[in-house]
Design a protein around this motif. Structure first.
Motif, PDB file in Angstrom:
ATOM      1  N   THR A 217       0.836  -1.197   0.000  1.00 14.43           N
ATOM      2  CA  THR A 217       0.000   0.000   0.000  1.00 14.43           C
ATOM      3  C   THR A 217       0.873   1.249   0.000  1.00 14.43           C
ATOM      4  O   THR A 217       2.015   1.202  -0.458  1.00 14.43           O
ATOM      5  CB  THR A 217      -1.018  -0.077   1.167  1.00 14.43           C
ATOM      6  OG1 THR A 217      -1.847   1.069   1.129  1.00 14.43           O
ATOM      7  CG2 THR A 217      -0.346  -0.203   2.516  1.00 14.43           C
ATOM      8  N   ILE A 219       1.845   3.166   2.651  1.00 14.18           N
ATOM      9  CA  ILE A 219       2.381   3.535   3.966  1.00 14.18           C
ATOM     10  C   ILE A 219       3.219   2.367   4.487  1.00 14.18           C
ATOM     11  O   ILE A 219       2.997   1.223   4.087  1.00 14.18           O
ATOM     12  CB  ILE A 219       1.217   3.913   4.920  1.00 14.18           C
ATOM     13  CG1 ILE A 219       1.723   4.505   6.222  1.00 14.18           C
ATOM     14  CG2 ILE A 219       0.304   2.718   5.193  1.00 14.18           C
ATOM     15  CD1 ILE A 219       0.648   5.227   7.030  1.00 14.18           C
ATOM     16  N   ALA A 252      -8.896   0.143  11.464  1.00 14.48           N
ATOM     17  CA  ALA A 252      -7.609   0.499  10.845  1.00 14.48           C
ATOM     18  C   ALA A 252      -7.756   0.305   9.333  1.00 14.48           C
ATOM     19  O   ALA A 252      -7.786  -0.822   8.828  1.00 14.48           O
ATOM     20  CB  ALA A 252      -6.486  -0.369  11.402  1.00 14.48           C
ATOM     21  N   LYS A 253      -7.856   1.411   8.607  1.00 16.03           N
ATOM     22  CA  LYS A 253      -8.266   1.355   7.194  1.00 16.03           C
ATOM     23  C   LYS A 253      -7.276   0.609   6.313  1.00 16.03           C
ATOM     24  O   LYS A 253      -7.622   0.151   5.218  1.00 16.03           O
ATOM     25  CB  LYS A 253      -8.454   2.791   6.684  1.00 16.03           C
ATOM     26  CG  LYS A 253      -9.170   2.850   5.352  1.00 16.03           C
ATOM     27  CD  LYS A 253      -8.894   4.133   4.597  1.00 16.03           C
ATOM     28  CE  LYS A 253      -9.409   4.004   3.169  1.00 16.03           C
ATOM     29  NZ  LYS A 253      -8.619   4.827   2.250  1.00 16.03           N
TER      30      LYS A 253
HETATM   31  P1  ADP Z   1      -5.027   0.764  -0.529  1.00 17.03           P
HETATM   32  O1  ADP Z   1      -5.688   1.600  -1.568  1.00 17.03           O
HETATM   33  O2  ADP Z   1      -3.616   0.420  -0.833  1.00 17.03           O
HETATM   34  O3  ADP Z   1      -5.859  -0.414  -0.134  1.00 17.03           O
HETATM   35  P2  ADP Z   1      -5.954   2.178   1.806  1.00 17.03           P
HETATM   36  O4  ADP Z   1      -6.196   3.639   1.583  1.00 17.03           O
HETATM   37  O5  ADP Z   1      -7.132   1.289   1.831  1.00 17.03           O
HETATM   38  O6  ADP Z   1      -4.877   1.706   0.730  1.00 17.03           O
HETATM   39  O7  ADP Z   1      -5.141   1.942   3.170  1.00 17.03           O
HETATM   40  C1  ADP Z   1      -3.952   2.647   3.441  1.00 17.03           C
HETATM   41  C2  ADP Z   1      -4.257   3.893   4.253  1.00 17.03           C
HETATM   42  O8  ADP Z   1      -4.820   3.512   5.498  1.00 17.03           O
HETATM   43  C3  ADP Z   1      -3.053   4.704   4.653  1.00 17.03           C
HETATM   44  O9  ADP Z   1      -2.670   5.590   3.642  1.00 17.03           O
HETATM   45  C4  ADP Z   1      -3.501   5.415   5.923  1.00 17.03           C
HETATM   46  O10 ADP Z   1      -3.929   6.727   5.677  1.00 17.03           O
HETATM   47  C5  ADP Z   1      -4.727   4.633   6.373  1.00 17.03           C
HETATM   48  N1  ADP Z   1      -4.633   4.131   7.744  1.00 17.03           N
HETATM   49  C6  ADP Z   1      -5.595   4.250   8.695  1.00 17.03           C
HETATM   50  N2  ADP Z   1      -5.205   3.697   9.845  1.00 17.03           N
HETATM   51  C7  ADP Z   1      -3.950   3.215   9.647  1.00 17.03           C
HETATM   52  C8  ADP Z   1      -3.002   2.551  10.475  1.00 17.03           C
HETATM   53  N3  ADP Z   1      -3.268   2.242  11.747  1.00 17.03           N
HETATM   54  N4  ADP Z   1      -1.812   2.231   9.936  1.00 17.03           N
HETATM   55  C9  ADP Z   1      -1.521   2.528   8.659  1.00 17.03           C
HETATM   56  N5  ADP Z   1      -2.381   3.145   7.819  1.00 17.03           N
HETATM   57  C10 ADP Z   1      -3.582   3.491   8.300  1.00 17.03           C
END
Ligand code: ADP
Ligand code: ASP
Ligand code: MG
Length: 435
Positions: A217, A219, A252-253
């Protein structure tokens, strides 16, 4: 290996993904891709216009999206042959989307519309791999991923179909499929809800017993609090399956709410990695429980709290059963529960049947409903023999009105229910005092 929307969001990112998924000699990778970032939201918007019988609104978005994709193709491929092939495929996809502006629009058509994002991204990446001379094959998730009558993944079916596909294509380096999309028990196109590509990856990783499931992802792994709300959050390097499952379920998204379950059952470790910084360590989720530490905090929005107070609960066995049966009857799951001698408070996030549920509950007591609540969940080694751990979490909230507290339901979590107005303060206070 699953790549989310931002990981495939630009031509450069798709090219980087192509490098990351090229396996070492003698290995094979199974790759699950999301739609390009923003696409599923655009498809939701198109559907909203079509529900409201506004085909012009839908066409405007379709045209915008088509232009963006056409530009992307020009930058992604280097040969005319693959540019033309992909333009042709996308032209058909967008014309297909346009056919929905001329017909009745129901939730059935909406699901077909939502599926197009992953169908397009996987085609584009597969074509790029083929242009680069890589050994890759695109497998349709619609032939492998199915849900049952309860809208839960049908794991036996998924395993059987996925393994059969591998058998049909034995000598391939890279298998590609769509995240998120599936068929339901009636054979119709459906999906695993927003963020569902994580779920697809974990289902497939469990089905084929892969070495590891990697969620790539934007992060560096699971942070110890929501980085969109709290400053200076830090990555957690390791999580026990149950800890990760609680964090995902409670907001936790970075992970789909229920995606850890299949990996946990199959014992396949899940690694969270950063496409923007591939050598960063990320987070490993496995069967190792680190004792004595609180790992992370997450928050789940859109919670409704229902309190049922009954003087008749006094020594009345069967009261809770009657209450819970009503929620079962309306297929509404309960997240938190607190009981006392005179009543029970519980929370739900699906309010589709709230009016009926409240009507029925009124037979058993006085019912109060509070909306716009948030569950804040603290996850770590919260077994009761760790004296003082729950107090540390509770003390952080000494100036926040806490509506419910749940501790002891599992060894890994303590949850607080607060009004949404206090969400940010609650998350910040917990980070400050726990980490
Ligand atoms: P993808 O499109 O790769 O599935 P998401 O947007 O669904 O990505 O998930 C990644 C995002 O989740 C991160 O950019 C961050 O803003 C958010 N997020 C929320 N809570 C957390 C957490 N505890 N740790 C890491 N990221 C988190
Ligand atoms: N594209 C889908 C969504 O945006 C699925 C996913 O990205 O996981 O929700
Ligand atoms: Mg996601």
């Amino acid at each position: 290996m699953k790549f989310g929307g931002t990981s495939v969001g630009t031509p450069q990112r798709m090219q980087e993904v192509a490098n990351l998924i090229t396996p070492e000699q003698g290995q094979q990778n199974f790759v699950v891709l999301s739609a390009m970032s923003g696409t599923t939201n655009s498809l939701v918007e198109i559907s909203d216009y079509l529900y409201r019988k506004n085909p012009e609104g839908a066409n405007t978005i379709i045209n915008q999206l088509e232009r963006k994709y056409a530009q992307h193709v020009e930058e992604l491929y280097s040969t005319e042959e693959w540019k033309q092939k992909t333009h042709e495929f996308l032209r058909e996809s967008f014309n297909y989307l346009r056919t929905f502006t001329k017909m009745m629009f129901t939730s059935f058509e909406e699901k077909v519309v939502l599926a197009q994002g992953e169908i397009m991204s996987t085609n584009m990446v597969t074509n790029y791999l083929l242009e680069q001379g890589k050994s890759a094959v695109l497998l349709s998730a619609l032939d492998m991923i199915r849900t049952d009558k309860n809208a839960e993944p049908d794991f036996n079916y998924i395993r059987e179909k996925t393994l059969a596909k591998l058998k049909e294509n034995p000598d391939v380096d890279i298998y590609i499929t769509q995240g998120f999309i599936c068929r339901n028990a009636y054979g119709e196109i459906d999906n695993l809800l927003r963020g569902g590509s994580d779920y697809t990856a974990c289902l497939i990783g469990a089905a084929i017993q892969s070495e590891e499931i990697q969620i790539w992802t934007d992060i560096d792994g699971m942070h110890n609090n929501d980085p969109r709300i709290v400053e200076h959050t830090e990555p957690v390097r390791q999580l026990y399956f149950e800890e990760a499952a609680e964090l995902a379920y409670f907001g936790a998204k970075i992970l789909h709410p229920t995606c850890i379950q299949p990996a946990k059952f199959a014992g396949v470790p899940v690694r969270l990695l950063n496409t923007m910084d591939p050598s960063a360590p990320g987070t490993i989720i496995n069967n190792v429980m680190q004792h004595g530490s609180i790992k992370a905090v997450a928050a789940k929005d859109g919670i409704t709290c229902i309190q049922i107070q009954s003087s008749r609960m006094l020594q009345a066995h069967g009261f809770l059963r009657k209450v819970f049966e009503i929620f079962e009857q309306y297929k509404t799951s309960i997240d938190m529960v607190c009981t006392s001698e005179v009543g029970v408070s519980l929370t739900i996030d699906n309010t589709g049947h709230l009016v009926d549920i409240v009507d029925e509950l009124k037979k058993y007591g006085t019912v109060t409903v509070e909306q716009d609540m948030v569950i804040v969940c603290v996850v770590g080694d919260l077994v009761s023999s760790n004296i003082g751990f729950e107090t540390r979490a509770a003390q952080a909230l000494n100036d926040i009105p806490v509506r419910m507290i749940s501790y002891g339901g599992s060894n890994y979590n303590i949850s607080f229910l607060v009004s949404k107005d206090y969400k940010t303060r609650t998350l910040q206070a917990l980070s400050k005092s726990l980490f």
